[in-house]
Scaffold this motif. Structure first.
Motif, PDB file in Angstrom:
ATOM      1  N   SER A   1     -11.587  -1.588  -0.458  1.00  0.00           N
ATOM      2  CA  SER A   1     -10.740  -0.747   0.409  1.00  0.00           C
ATOM      3  C   SER A   1     -10.564   0.651  -0.174  1.00  0.00           C
ATOM      4  CB  SER A   1      -9.363  -1.395   0.553  1.00  0.00           C
ATOM      5  OG  SER A   1      -8.651  -1.266  -0.672  1.00  0.00           O
ATOM      6  N   GLY A   2     -11.041   0.855  -1.420  1.00  0.00           N
ATOM      7  CA  GLY A   2     -10.945   2.185  -2.033  1.00  0.00           C
ATOM      8  C   GLY A   2      -9.610   2.459  -2.715  1.00  0.00           C
ATOM      9  N   TYR A   3      -8.758   1.442  -2.836  1.00  0.00           N
ATOM     10  CA  TYR A   3      -7.452   1.662  -3.471  1.00  0.00           C
ATOM     11  C   TYR A   3      -7.621   1.882  -4.970  1.00  0.00           C
ATOM     12  CZ  TYR A   3      -2.350   1.302  -3.804  1.00  0.00           C
ATOM     13  OH  TYR A   3      -1.009   1.570  -3.995  1.00  0.00           O
ATOM     14  N   TYR A   4      -8.478   1.038  -5.603  1.00  0.00           N
ATOM     15  CA  TYR A   4      -8.829   1.213  -7.015  1.00  0.00           C
ATOM     16  C   TYR A   4     -10.345   1.244  -7.154  1.00  0.00           C
ATOM     17  CZ  TYR A   4      -4.003  -0.182  -8.363  1.00  0.00           C
ATOM     18  OH  TYR A   4      -2.644  -0.273  -8.529  1.00  0.00           O
ATOM     19  N   GLU A   5     -10.812   1.722  -8.312  1.00  0.00           N
ATOM     20  CA  GLU A   5     -12.253   1.730  -8.614  1.00  0.00           C
ATOM     21  C   GLU A   5     -12.593   0.461  -9.395  1.00  0.00           C
ATOM     22  OE1 GLU A   5     -14.396   4.517  -8.342  1.00  0.00           O
ATOM     23  OE2 GLU A   5     -12.812   5.638  -7.301  1.00  0.00           O
ATOM     24  N   ALA A   6     -13.753  -0.129  -9.123  1.00  0.00           N
ATOM     25  CA  ALA A   6     -14.174  -1.328  -9.858  1.00  0.00           C
ATOM     26  C   ALA A   6     -14.223  -1.043 -11.357  1.00  0.00           C
ATOM     27  CB  ALA A   6     -15.534  -1.792  -9.362  1.00  0.00           C
ATOM     28  N   SER A   7     -14.584   0.203 -11.703  1.00  0.00           N
ATOM     29  CA  SER A   7     -14.749   0.551 -13.127  1.00  0.00           C
ATOM     30  C   SER A   7     -13.426   0.529 -13.906  1.00  0.00           C
ATOM     31  CB  SER A   7     -15.384   1.933 -13.240  1.00  0.00           C
ATOM     32  OG  SER A   7     -14.528   2.870 -12.612  1.00  0.00           O
TER      33      SER A   7
ATOM     34  N   GLU B   1      -9.210 -14.705  -4.922  1.00  0.00           N
ATOM     35  CA  GLU B   1     -10.172 -14.809  -3.822  1.00  0.00           C
ATOM     36  C   GLU B   1     -10.426 -13.481  -3.107  1.00  0.00           C
ATOM     37  OE1 GLU B   1     -11.775 -17.614  -3.250  1.00  0.00           O
ATOM     38  OE2 GLU B   1     -10.620 -18.456  -4.935  1.00  0.00           O
ATOM     39  N   ASN B   2      -9.365 -12.698  -2.887  1.00  0.00           N
ATOM     40  CA  ASN B   2      -9.545 -11.487  -2.064  1.00  0.00           C
ATOM     41  C   ASN B   2      -9.282 -10.187  -2.817  1.00  0.00           C
ATOM     42  OD1 ASN B   2      -6.798 -11.745  -2.293  1.00  0.00           O
ATOM     43  ND2 ASN B   2      -6.336 -11.345  -0.146  1.00  0.00           N
ATOM     44  N   VAL B   3      -9.113 -10.276  -4.144  1.00  0.00           N
ATOM     45  CA  VAL B   3      -8.751  -9.078  -4.894  1.00  0.00           C
ATOM     46  C   VAL B   3      -9.799  -7.963  -4.713  1.00  0.00           C
ATOM     47  CG1 VAL B   3      -9.714  -9.934  -7.098  1.00  0.00           C
ATOM     48  CG2 VAL B   3      -7.930  -8.204  -7.129  1.00  0.00           C
ATOM     49  N   LYS B   4     -11.058  -8.343  -4.704  1.00  0.00           N
ATOM     50  CA  LYS B   4     -12.103  -7.325  -4.592  1.00  0.00           C
ATOM     51  C   LYS B   4     -12.071  -6.673  -3.203  1.00  0.00           C
ATOM     52  CE  LYS B   4     -17.024  -6.583  -5.377  1.00  0.00           C
ATOM     53  NZ  LYS B   4     -17.444  -6.318  -3.998  1.00  0.00           N
ATOM     54  N   ALA B   5     -11.988  -7.519  -2.181  1.00  0.00           N
ATOM     55  CA  ALA B   5     -12.007  -6.988  -0.809  1.00  0.00           C
ATOM     56  C   ALA B   5     -10.805  -6.074  -0.551  1.00  0.00           C
ATOM     57  CB  ALA B   5     -12.008  -8.146   0.190  1.00  0.00           C
ATOM     58  N   GLU B   6      -9.618  -6.502  -0.981  1.00  0.00           N
ATOM     59  CA  GLU B   6      -8.403  -5.747  -0.646  1.00  0.00           C
ATOM     60  C   GLU B   6      -8.196  -4.495  -1.497  1.00  0.00           C
ATOM     61  OE1 GLU B   6      -6.675  -6.061   1.898  1.00  0.00           O
ATOM     62  OE2 GLU B   6      -7.100  -8.090   2.593  1.00  0.00           O
TER      63      GLU B   6
ATOM     64  N   ASP C   1       0.845  -1.200   0.000  1.00  0.00           N
ATOM     65  CA  ASP C   1       0.000   0.000   0.000  1.00  0.00           C
ATOM     66  C   ASP C   1       0.881   1.252   0.000  1.00  0.00           C
ATOM     67  OD1 ASP C   1      -1.769   2.091   0.444  1.00  0.00           O
ATOM     68  OD2 ASP C   1      -3.108   0.855   1.668  1.00  0.00           O
ATOM     69  N   VAL C   2       1.028   1.803  -1.197  1.00  0.00           N
ATOM     70  CA  VAL C   2       1.924   2.945  -1.397  1.00  0.00           C
ATOM     71  C   VAL C   2       1.468   4.164  -0.588  1.00  0.00           C
ATOM     72  CG1 VAL C   2       2.668   4.555  -3.196  1.00  0.00           C
ATOM     73  CG2 VAL C   2       2.739   2.106  -3.631  1.00  0.00           C
ATOM     74  N   ARG C   3       0.169   4.218  -0.299  1.00  0.00           N
ATOM     75  CA  ARG C   3      -0.331   5.354   0.491  1.00  0.00           C
ATOM     76  C   ARG C   3       0.365   5.414   1.847  1.00  0.00           C
ATOM     77  NH1 ARG C   3      -6.586   3.776  -0.066  1.00  0.00           N
ATOM     78  NH2 ARG C   3      -5.579   1.900   0.671  1.00  0.00           N
ATOM     79  N   THR C   4       0.597   4.226   2.436  1.00  0.00           N
ATOM     80  CA  THR C   4       1.246   4.183   3.748  1.00  0.00           C
ATOM     81  C   THR C   4       2.697   4.624   3.652  1.00  0.00           C
ATOM     82  OG1 THR C   4      -0.126   2.273   4.182  1.00  0.00           O
ATOM     83  CG2 THR C   4       1.628   2.690   5.753  1.00  0.00           C
ATOM     84  N   LEU C   5       3.373   4.167   2.576  1.00  0.00           N
ATOM     85  CA  LEU C   5       4.788   4.528   2.425  1.00  0.00           C
ATOM     86  C   LEU C   5       4.946   6.035   2.221  1.00  0.00           C
ATOM     87  CD1 LEU C   5       7.185   2.610   2.525  1.00  0.00           C
ATOM     88  CD2 LEU C   5       7.333   2.744   0.052  1.00  0.00           C
TER      89      LEU C   5
END
Ligand code: BGC
Length: 374
Positions: free
Chosen positions: A362-368, A353-358, A306-310
């Protein structure tokens, strides 16, 4: 038109080009703040890899309402350009330099110039080696990145003698050593017990009884299976490997790919070989193109950093320094010249399995931004 006039007009045209080019060159600038100087200089390695464009964007987002002025420059895979960038920022009066070196050893000269100017140096994601001119290091847990990649291959291996293809990052990047070391410590016992059979590295085979590799041993393997972080080099290497092995090293295979950019190239090569019936391939960076590959089942996993944290950690440190406070650190890294105080961030394994949740929820990328994700 007489010759002199022609020459003059040519000069005018060149001058206009130079002006436009200079204006475009400033597109990396971000942040607010007043005055003509710059408080924090940020130097990133290349725009050619989405990973670092991600970092630029996250820096810009984080800096939108900062009180300090900042400027971001890219080194385009050149240590000489990197040094020029650092010098340009020093001329603008920066007090803090946040830098991801293109080459960890070669960057020592650039940060020593910064140090000589009393600038605080923060190594960002990649350590700068063999110099005491680095004050702080913000990083992900890179050993854990390699270990997570390897564990994924172990968890998905079926039976014995599974052909294992090894690939590594660039030898000029200290992280390539950490990733490979982390992976090797998990893979080695599974090579020793016959789960995996190394397919593409005589150097790795020669060391297959050794769990803890020293820097020289790592160098030997990395030297043989390096991708140089370059998708084209990865593709060529993978093609050469598949051309030179027999059918016994095809079928259902495991591939340690060091990051997403190289993983996609290598995956494409393996996917186009009809004797490869199935492959498990690793990655890291959660690049958008690889998220799509994971959704499409062309890449098996990625390690999400998560680049936001770095960015938050690096900017937090910079602001502490500017405000006259001591930045908080959580440990230290030996860079060959001494211990560098460090702040480290955890990583997350992402697969189908968890790509959508993570990454979406989580708001990191948009589904679109993807197809085939609900
Ligand atoms: C970074 C990775 C990146 C690689 C290639 C490494 O130092 O940690 O995230 O994929 O460089 O740019």
């Amino acid at each position: 038109m007489n010759k002199n006039l022609k020459g003059f007009m040519l000069l005018m045209v060149l001058a206009m080009f130079a002006l436009v080019a200079a204006a475009c060159g400033n597109e990396g600038e971000a942040g607010s703040g007043s005055g003509s100087g710059v408080d924090v200089g940020i130097v990133l390695p290349t725009k050619d890899e989405p990973r670092w464009v991600q970092d630029e964007q996250r820096f810009k987002d984080a800096l939108a309402d900062s009180d300090y002025s900042t400027e971001i420059l890219f080194s385009q895979g050149s240590s000489a350009k990197e040094k020029e960038n650092v010098e340009a920022l020093l001329n603008k009066g920066i007090k803090v330099l946040i830098i991801t070196p293109h080459d960890g050893a070669a960057a020592a000269a650039a940060v020593e110039a910064a140090k000589a100017d009393d600038v605080t140096v923060i190594a960002y994601d990649r350590l700068i080696t063999d110099t005491d001119a680095v004050d702080y290091y913000v990083t992900f847990d890179s050993l854990a990145v390699g270990a997570a990649q390897a564990q994924y291959l172990v968890d998905n291996a079926e039976g014995t003698d599974v052909p294992l293809y090894l690939y590594a990052g660039a030898s000029s990047d200290n992280n390539a050593f950490l990733f490979f070391q982390g992976a090797w410590e998990v893979l080695q016992p599974k090579i020793a017990d016959g789960t995996f059979k190394i397919a593409n590295s005589s150097e790795a085979e020669a060391l297959s009884d050794t769990k803890e590799l020293d820097r020289d041993q790592l160098s030997k393997i990395i030297g043989q299976v390096t991708t140089n972080w370059d998708p084209n080099e990865s593709k060529n290497k993978a093609q050469t490997h598949l051309t030179s092995v027999g059918e016994d090293l095809k079928g259902d295979v495991a591939i340690l790919a060091p990051n997403d950019g190289t993983a996609r190239s290598i995956a494409d090569v393996f996917a186009s070989d009809s004797a490869v019936t199935n492959y498990t391939i690793t990655g890291q960076d959660a690049e958008k193109a690889s998220i799509q590959y994971i959704i499409d089942e062309k890449q098996s996993m990625t390690v999400f950093k998560d680049v936001r944290t770095l960015v938050e950690d690096a900017m937090g440190m910079a602001v502490d320094v500017l405000d006259g406070n001591d930045p908080e650190t959580t440990g230290s890294y030996d860079n060959g010249a001494g211990e560098v105080k460090a702040k480290q961030t955890d990583v997350i394994v992402v697969d189908e399995e968890n790509v959508k949740a993570e990454l979406i929820d989580s708001g990191y990328y948009e589904a679109s931004e993807f197809t085939g994700i609900e």
